[in-house]
Design a protein around this motif. Structure first.
Motif, PDB file in Angstrom:
ATOM      1  N   TYR A  76      12.498  -2.663  -2.047  1.00 18.08           N
ATOM      2  CA  TYR A  76      11.424  -2.932  -3.032  1.00 18.08           C
ATOM      3  C   TYR A  76      11.230  -4.422  -3.438  1.00 18.08           C
ATOM      4  CZ  TYR A  76      10.909   2.085  -3.889  1.00 18.08           C
ATOM      5  OH  TYR A  76      10.611   3.338  -3.930  1.00 18.08           O
ATOM      6  N   VAL A  77      12.224  -5.036  -3.573  1.00 17.63           N
ATOM      7  CA  VAL A  77      12.152  -6.702  -3.795  1.00 17.63           C
ATOM      8  C   VAL A  77      11.583  -7.166  -2.760  1.00 17.63           C
ATOM      9  CG1 VAL A  77      13.656  -8.520  -3.962  1.00 17.63           C
ATOM     10  CG2 VAL A  77      14.233  -6.621  -5.198  1.00 17.63           C
ATOM     11  N   VAL A  78      11.738  -6.964  -1.402  1.00 11.43           N
ATOM     12  CA  VAL A  78      11.141  -7.509  -0.514  1.00 11.43           C
ATOM     13  C   VAL A  78       9.548  -7.211  -0.340  1.00 11.43           C
ATOM     14  CG1 VAL A  78      10.741  -7.560   2.108  1.00 11.43           C
ATOM     15  CG2 VAL A  78      13.071  -7.470   1.268  1.00 11.43           C
ATOM     16  N   VAL A  79       9.226  -6.189  -0.741  1.00  9.84           N
ATOM     17  CA  VAL A  79       7.633  -5.718  -0.644  1.00  9.84           C
ATOM     18  C   VAL A  79       7.131  -6.436  -1.715  1.00  9.84           C
ATOM     19  CG1 VAL A  79       6.247  -3.922  -1.169  1.00  9.84           C
ATOM     20  CG2 VAL A  79       8.017  -3.698   0.471  1.00  9.84           C
ATOM     21  N   GLY A  80       7.916  -6.317  -2.989  1.00 16.09           N
ATOM     22  CA  GLY A  80       7.080  -7.361  -4.106  1.00 16.09           C
ATOM     23  C   GLY A  80       7.043  -8.770  -3.849  1.00 16.09           C
ATOM     24  N   LEU A  81       8.067  -9.247  -3.128  1.00 15.54           N
ATOM     25  CA  LEU A  81       7.838 -10.810  -2.635  1.00 15.54           C
ATOM     26  C   LEU A  81       6.630 -10.872  -1.732  1.00 15.54           C
ATOM     27  CD1 LEU A  81      11.677 -12.006  -2.332  1.00 15.54           C
ATOM     28  CD2 LEU A  81      10.060 -12.337  -4.118  1.00 15.54           C
ATOM     29  N   THR A  82       6.458  -9.963  -0.904  1.00 16.37           N
ATOM     30  CA  THR A  82       5.337 -10.240   0.142  1.00 16.37           C
ATOM     31  C   THR A  82       4.224  -9.992  -0.532  1.00 16.37           C
ATOM     32  OG1 THR A  82       6.900  -9.046   1.630  1.00 16.37           O
ATOM     33  CG2 THR A  82       4.384  -9.281   2.077  1.00 16.37           C
ATOM     34  N   PHE A  83       3.970  -8.952  -1.592  1.00 18.10           N
ATOM     35  CA  PHE A  83       2.787  -9.177  -2.419  1.00 18.10           C
ATOM     36  C   PHE A  83       2.480 -10.080  -3.271  1.00 18.10           C
ATOM     37  CE2 PHE A  83       2.410  -4.425  -2.304  1.00 18.10           C
ATOM     38  CZ  PHE A  83       1.067  -4.231  -1.940  1.00 18.10           C
ATOM     39  N   ALA A  84       3.520 -10.747  -3.846  1.00 21.31           N
ATOM     40  CA  ALA A  84       3.505 -11.965  -4.638  1.00 21.31           C
ATOM     41  C   ALA A  84       2.961 -13.288  -3.601  1.00 21.31           C
ATOM     42  CB  ALA A  84       4.760 -12.220  -5.093  1.00 21.31           C
ATOM     43  N   LEU A  85       3.381 -13.160  -2.470  1.00 25.71           N
ATOM     44  CA  LEU A  85       3.118 -14.229  -1.485  1.00 25.71           C
ATOM     45  C   LEU A  85       1.488 -14.035  -1.008  1.00 25.71           C
ATOM     46  CD1 LEU A  85       3.725 -16.742   0.283  1.00 25.71           C
ATOM     47  CD2 LEU A  85       4.603 -14.950   2.092  1.00 25.71           C
ATOM     48  N   MET A  86       1.218 -12.947  -0.835  1.00 24.54           N
ATOM     49  CA  MET A  86      -0.025 -12.531  -0.525  1.00 24.54           C
ATOM     50  C   MET A  86      -0.936 -13.066  -1.479  1.00 24.54           C
ATOM     51  SD  MET A  86       0.085  -9.004   1.496  1.00 24.54           S
ATOM     52  CE  MET A  86      -1.829  -8.786   1.739  1.00 24.54           C
ATOM     53  N   PHE A  87      -0.657 -12.778  -2.755  1.00 20.09           N
ATOM     54  CA  PHE A  87      -1.677 -13.080  -3.832  1.00 20.09           C
ATOM     55  C   PHE A  87      -1.526 -14.659  -4.006  1.00 20.09           C
ATOM     56  CE2 PHE A  87      -2.004 -14.134  -8.374  1.00 20.09           C
ATOM     57  CZ  PHE A  87      -3.354 -13.291  -8.779  1.00 20.09           C
ATOM     58  N   ALA A  88      -0.564 -15.361  -3.954  1.00 20.09           N
ATOM     59  CA  ALA A  88      -0.688 -16.820  -4.168  1.00 20.09           C
ATOM     60  C   ALA A  88      -1.486 -17.356  -3.078  1.00 20.09           C
ATOM     61  CB  ALA A  88       0.828 -17.243  -4.050  1.00 20.09           C
ATOM     62  N   LEU A  89      -1.402 -16.773  -1.529  1.00 16.02           N
ATOM     63  CA  LEU A  89      -2.222 -17.430  -0.725  1.00 16.02           C
ATOM     64  C   LEU A  89      -3.679 -17.273  -0.911  1.00 16.02           C
ATOM     65  CD1 LEU A  89       0.105 -16.254   2.526  1.00 16.02           C
ATOM     66  CD2 LEU A  89      -0.022 -18.641   1.561  1.00 16.02           C
ATOM     67  N   ARG A  90      -3.669 -16.125  -1.354  1.00 13.19           N
ATOM     68  CA  ARG A  90      -5.134 -15.872  -1.463  1.00 13.19           C
ATOM     69  C   ARG A  90      -5.827 -16.660  -2.613  1.00 13.19           C
ATOM     70  NH1 ARG A  90      -9.292 -12.194   0.480  1.00 13.19           N
ATOM     71  NH2 ARG A  90     -10.925 -11.999  -0.820  1.00 13.19           N
ATOM     72  N   VAL A  91      -5.274 -16.738  -3.760  1.00  9.62           N
ATOM     73  CA  VAL A  91      -5.743 -17.539  -4.818  1.00  9.62           C
ATOM     74  C   VAL A  91      -5.999 -18.974  -4.691  1.00  9.62           C
ATOM     75  CG1 VAL A  91      -5.137 -15.800  -6.648  1.00  9.62           C
ATOM     76  CG2 VAL A  91      -3.596 -17.635  -6.157  1.00  9.62           C
ATOM     77  N   THR A  92      -4.980 -19.526  -3.590  1.00 13.43           N
ATOM     78  CA  THR A  92      -4.887 -21.036  -3.218  1.00 13.43           C
ATOM     79  C   THR A  92      -5.631 -21.253  -2.358  1.00 13.43           C
ATOM     80  OG1 THR A  92      -2.615 -20.680  -2.147  1.00 13.43           O
ATOM     81  CG2 THR A  92      -2.799 -21.309  -4.638  1.00 13.43           C
ATOM     82  N   ASP A  93      -6.543 -20.419  -1.757  1.00 15.17           N
ATOM     83  CA  ASP A  93      -7.284 -20.718  -0.382  1.00 15.17           C
ATOM     84  C   ASP A  93      -6.603 -21.156   0.561  1.00 15.17           C
ATOM     85  OD1 ASP A  93      -9.677 -20.514   0.941  1.00 15.17           O
ATOM     86  OD2 ASP A  93     -10.332 -22.713   0.189  1.00 15.17           O
ATOM     87  N   ALA A  94      -5.328 -20.586   0.916  1.00 15.05           N
ATOM     88  CA  ALA A  94      -4.393 -21.090   2.009  1.00 15.05           C
ATOM     89  C   ALA A  94      -5.181 -20.704   3.206  1.00 15.05           C
ATOM     90  CB  ALA A  94      -3.176 -20.069   1.614  1.00 15.05           C
ATOM     91  N   PRO A  95      -4.394 -21.310   4.566  1.00  5.92           N
ATOM     92  CA  PRO A  95      -4.757 -20.883   5.820  1.00  5.92           C
ATOM     93  C   PRO A  95      -5.023 -19.685   5.984  1.00  5.92           C
ATOM     94  CG  PRO A  95      -3.499 -22.865   5.816  1.00  5.92           C
ATOM     95  CD  PRO A  95      -3.331 -22.362   4.496  1.00  5.92           C
ATOM     96  N   GLY A  96      -6.164 -19.221   6.652  1.00  5.23           N
ATOM     97  CA  GLY A  96      -6.250 -17.781   7.133  1.00  5.23           C
ATOM     98  C   GLY A  96      -5.069 -17.224   7.941  1.00  5.23           C
ATOM     99  N   ARG A  97      -4.695 -17.947   8.772  1.00  6.88           N
ATOM    100  CA  ARG A  97      -3.544 -17.522   9.675  1.00  6.88           C
ATOM    101  C   ARG A  97      -2.220 -17.044   8.809  1.00  6.88           C
ATOM    102  NH1 ARG A  97      -2.025 -21.573  14.065  1.00  6.88           N
ATOM    103  NH2 ARG A  97      -0.805 -19.745  14.961  1.00  6.88           N
ATOM    104  N   ALA A  98      -2.080 -17.764   7.703  1.00  5.07           N
ATOM    105  CA  ALA A  98      -0.700 -17.421   6.921  1.00  5.07           C
ATOM    106  C   ALA A  98      -1.010 -16.238   6.241  1.00  5.07           C
ATOM    107  CB  ALA A  98      -0.627 -18.594   6.101  1.00  5.07           C
ATOM    108  N   MET A  99      -2.169 -16.209   5.731  1.00  4.90           N
ATOM    109  CA  MET A  99      -2.676 -14.889   4.916  1.00  4.90           C
ATOM    110  C   MET A  99      -2.470 -13.402   5.956  1.00  4.90           C
ATOM    111  SD  MET A  99      -3.702 -13.836   2.205  1.00  4.90           S
ATOM    112  CE  MET A  99      -4.213 -12.083   1.284  1.00  4.90           C
TER     113      MET A  99
END
Length: 334
Positions: free
Chosen positions: A237-260
């Motif tokens: 659950y922690v791993v999935v939560g961190l993955t969601f958090a990373l996805m959200f951070a990448l999305r709101v900061t307009d990170a490179p599409g490949r990373a997203m």
């Protein structure tokens, strides 16, 4: 016609090995990722089929033979399965040697400067195979002690990481690391990778506590199975939560599409792995699903490595750092 095809195949293989490009090294590294993941899964299959001591000695299969021979205490099927996994070591070694040769030969045919970092990363492959082979002998001699079996799997995880690092570094330049995301987001990526390592460790403990020991003579961890399964689930659950958090951070900061996209792929693998985990638990951990779960664990690890490497750049392939930077680069891997 067959001779012509054989000559063309041999010629193509010779070019791939002796006159490599950066892309060639990447292909060999990708092959190393595949074979190391494959032997980790087949190693689990050896245990799950009760063939862990199919070859009761090491380096021989039986006390008097290097290959399977009639043995009163072990079936021919179990011996064939265990010996087959030993033979796969030679495939992993062949790919490892090819990685080293390609990395050493890179640029030599054109009189260009090679890339020492690739040579060092490639050298980890045959070294790892040797360590794995010797440790495999210890696994057999300790009658599949869960500690030695666990370390055997962790070594495979390390080999996958080294081969993926070679794959990633061969496809980029040698400039200093340039983050492609904010520092806190990259730190989140490292935290995710660390959490996945903990998840793998917890999963191995569950496996070492569960019913599939590999042989009736093998021992088990003395933990309560319900407790370690709960711990493994909590870490998941922690791993999935961190993955969601990373996805959200990448999305709101307009990170490179490949990373997203890489983070999204990781989430997909994690969710599939979670479904398999719950199904195998409620079905009393059938061997087949346990094997699929081991495959899922290696895929989660590979997908995590991909995310981490895509959060930074070292410039395009073929680029080189300034002379003053070369000394520092000699000790850099990521």
């Amino acid at each position: 016609m067959n001779r012509l095809a054989d000559r063309l195949t041999a010629s193509a293989f010779h070019r791939l090995l002796w006159f490599p490009t950066g892309e060639t090294v990447r292909r060999w590294a990708l092959a190393a990722v595949v074979v190391n993941a494959g032997i980790a899964v087949t190693g689990a299959a050896v245990r799950l089929t009760g063939s862990g001591l199919g070859c009761p000695t090491w380096p021989r299969c039986t006390p008097d033979s290097f290959v399977p021979a009639a043995h009163d205490e072990h079936s021919s099927v179990n011996m064939a399965i265990e010996f087959g996994n030993r033979l796969l070591t030679f495939l992993v070694l062949a790919v490892a040697v090819a990685c080293v040769v390609a990395a050493v030969r890179l640029g030599r045919s054109k009189g260009e400067r090679g890339r020492p970092v690739l040579v060092r990363l490639a050298a980890l492959q045959p070294i790892g195979v040797l360590v794995q082979a010797l440790w495999g002998g210890l696994v057999v001699r300790t009658l599949l002690n869960p500690v030695t079996v666990s370390v055997h799997f962790f070594l495979s995880i390390g080999m996958i990481a080294a081969s993926y690092a070679l794959f990633a570094r061969a496809g980029e330049g040698d400039e200093p690391v340039t983050p492609l995301v904010r520092r806190d987001i990259r730190a989140l990526g490292f935290a995710l990778a660390a959490a996945v390592v903990v998840l793998v460790v917890a999963g191995v403990v569950v496996t070492g506590t569960g019913p599939h020991s590999g042989d009736e003579a093998a021992s088990r961890f003395g933990f309560d199975i319900e407790s370690v399964v709960r711990l493994h689930t909590d870490v998941a659950y922690v791993v999935v939560g961190l993955t969601f958090a990373l996805m959200f951070a990448l999305r709101v900061t307009d990170a490179p599409g490949r990373a997203m996209r890489a983070a999204l792929a990781l989430l997909g693998v994690e969710l599939a792995q979670g479904v398999i985990g719950y199904v195998q638990y409620f079905l009393a951990v059938p061997a087949l699903l346990v094997g699929v779960h081991v495959l899922g664990a290696t895929l989660v690890w590979i997908a995590t490595l991909r995310v981490v490497f895509l959060l930074r750049s070292r410039g395009p392939a073929g680029s080189a750092a300034a002379p003053d930077d070369l000394a520092g680069l000699r000790h850099a891997v990521v």
